[in-house]
Design a protein around this motif. Structure first.
Motif, PDB file in Angstrom:
ATOM      1  N   SER A 238      60.623 -45.446 -11.017  1.00  0.00           N
ATOM      2  CA  SER A 238      59.883 -44.231 -11.348  1.00  0.00           C
ATOM      3  C   SER A 238      59.500 -44.184 -12.821  1.00  0.00           C
ATOM      4  N   GLU A 239      60.112 -45.055 -13.634  1.00  0.00           N
ATOM      5  CA  GLU A 239      59.793 -45.100 -15.054  1.00  0.00           C
ATOM      6  C   GLU A 239      58.535 -45.918 -15.342  1.00  0.00           C
ATOM      7  N   LEU A 240      58.017 -46.592 -14.314  1.00  0.00           N
ATOM      8  CA  LEU A 240      56.812 -47.412 -14.483  1.00  0.00           C
ATOM      9  C   LEU A 240      55.590 -46.532 -14.253  1.00  0.00           C
ATOM     10  N   THR A 241      55.356 -45.615 -15.146  1.00  0.00           N
ATOM     11  CA  THR A 241      54.357 -44.561 -14.941  1.00  0.00           C
ATOM     12  C   THR A 241      52.919 -45.045 -15.027  1.00  0.00           C
ATOM     13  N   ASN A 242      52.699 -46.310 -15.453  1.00  0.00           N
ATOM     14  CA  ASN A 242      51.344 -46.865 -15.471  1.00  0.00           C
ATOM     15  C   ASN A 242      51.017 -47.646 -14.204  1.00  0.00           C
ATOM     16  N   MET A 243      51.957 -47.681 -13.272  1.00  0.00           N
ATOM     17  CA  MET A 243      51.790 -48.476 -12.063  1.00  0.00           C
ATOM     18  C   MET A 243      50.637 -47.948 -11.211  1.00  0.00           C
ATOM     19  N   GLU A 244      49.793 -48.888 -10.764  1.00  0.00           N
ATOM     20  CA  GLU A 244      48.681 -48.548  -9.881  1.00  0.00           C
ATOM     21  C   GLU A 244      48.783 -49.226  -8.530  1.00  0.00           C
ATOM     22  N   ARG A 245      49.512 -50.340  -8.460  1.00  0.00           N
ATOM     23  CA  ARG A 245      49.684 -51.051  -7.200  1.00  0.00           C
ATOM     24  C   ARG A 245      51.136 -51.465  -7.068  1.00  0.00           C
ATOM     25  N   LEU A 246      51.783 -50.978  -6.014  1.00  0.00           N
ATOM     26  CA  LEU A 246      53.192 -51.297  -5.767  1.00  0.00           C
ATOM     27  C   LEU A 246      53.336 -51.692  -4.300  1.00  0.00           C
ATOM     28  N   ASP A 247      53.726 -52.935  -4.061  1.00  0.00           N
ATOM     29  CA  ASP A 247      53.865 -53.435  -2.692  1.00  0.00           C
ATOM     30  C   ASP A 247      55.258 -54.041  -2.534  1.00  0.00           C
ATOM     31  N   LEU A 248      56.083 -53.383  -1.718  1.00  0.00           N
ATOM     32  CA  LEU A 248      57.442 -53.849  -1.427  1.00  0.00           C
ATOM     33  C   LEU A 248      57.607 -54.154   0.055  1.00  0.00           C
ATOM     34  N   SER A 249      56.515 -54.327   0.753  1.00  0.00           N
ATOM     35  CA  SER A 249      56.562 -54.480   2.207  1.00  0.00           C
ATOM     36  C   SER A 249      57.174 -55.814   2.620  1.00  0.00           C
ATOM     37  N   ALA A 250      57.622 -55.845   3.893  1.00  0.00           N
ATOM     38  CA  ALA A 250      58.132 -57.073   4.517  1.00  0.00           C
ATOM     39  C   ALA A 250      59.298 -57.665   3.740  1.00  0.00           C
ATOM     40  N   ASN A 251      60.292 -56.828   3.468  1.00  0.00           N
ATOM     41  CA  ASN A 251      61.549 -57.281   2.898  1.00  0.00           C
ATOM     42  C   ASN A 251      62.687 -56.755   3.770  1.00  0.00           C
ATOM     43  N   ARG A 252      63.882 -56.637   3.206  1.00  0.00           N
ATOM     44  CA  ARG A 252      65.024 -56.085   3.936  1.00  0.00           C
ATOM     45  C   ARG A 252      65.628 -54.918   3.158  1.00  0.00           C
ATOM     46  N   LEU A 253      64.772 -54.144   2.517  1.00  0.00           N
ATOM     47  CA  LEU A 253      65.225 -53.016   1.729  1.00  0.00           C
ATOM     48  C   LEU A 253      65.763 -51.918   2.640  1.00  0.00           C
ATOM     49  N   SER A 254      66.794 -51.216   2.175  1.00  0.00           N
ATOM     50  CA  SER A 254      67.422 -50.172   2.977  1.00  0.00           C
ATOM     51  C   SER A 254      67.590 -48.913   2.138  1.00  0.00           C
ATOM     52  N   GLY A 255      68.165 -47.886   2.776  1.00  0.00           N
ATOM     53  CA  GLY A 255      68.355 -46.614   2.080  1.00  0.00           C
ATOM     54  C   GLY A 255      67.106 -45.757   2.146  1.00  0.00           C
ATOM     55  N   GLU A 256      67.058 -44.742   1.309  1.00  0.00           N
ATOM     56  CA  GLU A 256      65.932 -43.813   1.297  1.00  0.00           C
ATOM     57  C   GLU A 256      64.936 -44.171   0.197  1.00  0.00           C
ATOM     58  N   ILE A 257      63.727 -43.674   0.352  1.00  0.00           N
ATOM     59  CA  ILE A 257      62.720 -43.819  -0.699  1.00  0.00           C
ATOM     60  C   ILE A 257      63.079 -42.841  -1.817  1.00  0.00           C
TER      61      ILE A 257
END
Length: 391
Positions: A238-257
């Motif tokens: 959330s500290e990456l406030t200049n981010m325009e494209r974030l893709d974390l798809s197709a992994n094994r991430l768990s927990g909540e957003i």
């Protein structure tokens, strides 16, 4: 590199090369132009080509992709100890299906801003010495065979942490550059205008995404999709406030957003599809404006824009009270306990005052004695009146 080696490395053959091809800088050789855009020409012998180009001292952009198919990325000691490419800002060797590992000689390119090695077959781990390149701001290693974890050293890239790394940079290439993203072709008039980002899509990287990633304040694109990353999405993103494209798809991430991702106000592309995420999508945020496809493949996710609603079991106060009253499956007799506690409190409140205060004690017993006399007289008079009426 001698004249004969150069001639043999060229994609054409000549029996009488110009005489001035013996000078030190190949950019001055007759018939040789230092236009680095030689991609898509089916060239061979990448090691020879790199050695030749390294003699061109003024090269700033080297685009040699779609050549040297299935060769090995050069890692000769002669290249590693060379001071060639000292002015190169953009190096792109994409789509060659090169094998081997990332060579150490790349660590000598201190003016390098953009490195693209996409669509090869490079193996091994991503080296931590990338953080020693003071101007590197765009790293693209997608569609390779990298393994290991996301190196924490990547979170210390100077050009992605502070603008001061490029503050005194006056050496910028002005030739037009073209980048293909999806079906869109982007034109850039300088190397500096390219997006700061890290793209590691479609590799075999694993482990957790380091929390140090929050240091990359200037990053605008982060693509970690199609890997084996696990654990939670770090809230530090959330500290990456200049981010325009974030893709974390197709992994094994768990927990909540993390609800803190709502701070990424400039997101134009976002995806966490095909993970093991659960819980509600943070409501009232920009994250709910993306397509449901951005969250597809997470059975535990709920809330807008997904059709699955979040079913929160909120107990009423009565049910909660009943739950609290039960201990070991038995109901606690709160009414009886309250009566007993009230009696004990009142009794000892009165007794303690009589014991501790002599005047109160005398007055109390005098009151009881007078009360007893009054009761005796009242009862005697009432009894006498009753007898008179009966007789």
């Amino acid at each position: 590199m001698d004249r004969n080696s150069l001639i043999m490395s060229l994609p054409f053959r000549t029996s009488s090369p110009p005489l001035n091809w013996s000078s030190a800088d190949c950019c001055n050789w007759e018939g040789i132009a230092c236009d680095p855009r030689v991609a898509y020409n089916n060239l061979t012998n990448i090691t020879g080509a790199i050695k030749i180009l390294m003699r061109c001292k003024f090269l700033s952009v080297v685009l040699i992709g779609e050549n040297f198919f299935h060769e090995t990325i050069p890692s000769d000691d002669s290249i590693a100890h060379s001071n060639g490419f000292r002015n190169v800002q953009h190096l792109s060797i994409i789509g060659c299906h090169l094998t081997g590992q990332i060579p150490m000689w790349l660590s000598n390119l201190k003016k390098l801003k953009i490195l693209r090695l996409n669509h090869n077959r490079i193996t091994g781990s991503i080296p931590g010495w990338f953080s020693t390149l003071p101007r590197l701001k765009h790293l693209a290693l997608t569609h390779n065979h990298f393994s290991g974890e996301f190196p924490k050293e990547l979170c210390a890239l100077p050009a992605l942490i502070s603008a001061q790394a490029l503050e005194n940079d006056t050496n910028t290439s002005i030739l037009p550059l073209f980048s293909i993203f999806g079906r869109t072709i982007y034109q850039y008039n300088s190397v500096s205008s390219l997006w700061p980002g890290i793209s590691l899509r479609n590799n075999s990287l694993g482990g957790k995404i380091p929390i140090e990633i929050g240091r990359l304040k200037l990053i605008r694109e982060l693509d970690l999709s199609n890997n084996n990353f696990s654990g939670n999405i770090p809230s530090q993103m959330s500290e990456l406030t200049n981010m325009e494209r974030l893709d974390l798809s197709a992994n094994r991430l768990s927990g909540e957003i993390p609800i803190s991702l709502a701070n990424l106000n400039f997101l134009a592309k976002f995806s966490v599809a095909n993970n093991n995420l659960s819980g509600p999508i943070p409501s009232g945020t920009q994250l709910q404006t993306f397509s449901p496809l951005a969250y597809d493949g997470n059975a535990g996710l709920c809330g807008s824009p997904l059709p699955k609603e979040c079913t929160h079991t909120v107990k009423s106060n009565k049910d909660k009270k009943t739950q609290d009253e039960k201990v070991g499956g038995h109901r606690i007799p709160w009414f009886q306990i309250t009566v007993v506690l009230g009696f004990i409190t009142g009794f000892w409140g009165v007794c303690s005052s009589l014991v501790l205060n002599c005047n109160w004690r005398n007055a109390y017993f005098q009151f009881l004695e007078n009360l007893g006399d009054q009761l005796y007289v009242t009862m005697a008079v009432s009894w006498a009146r009753l007898l008179r009426r009966l007789l």
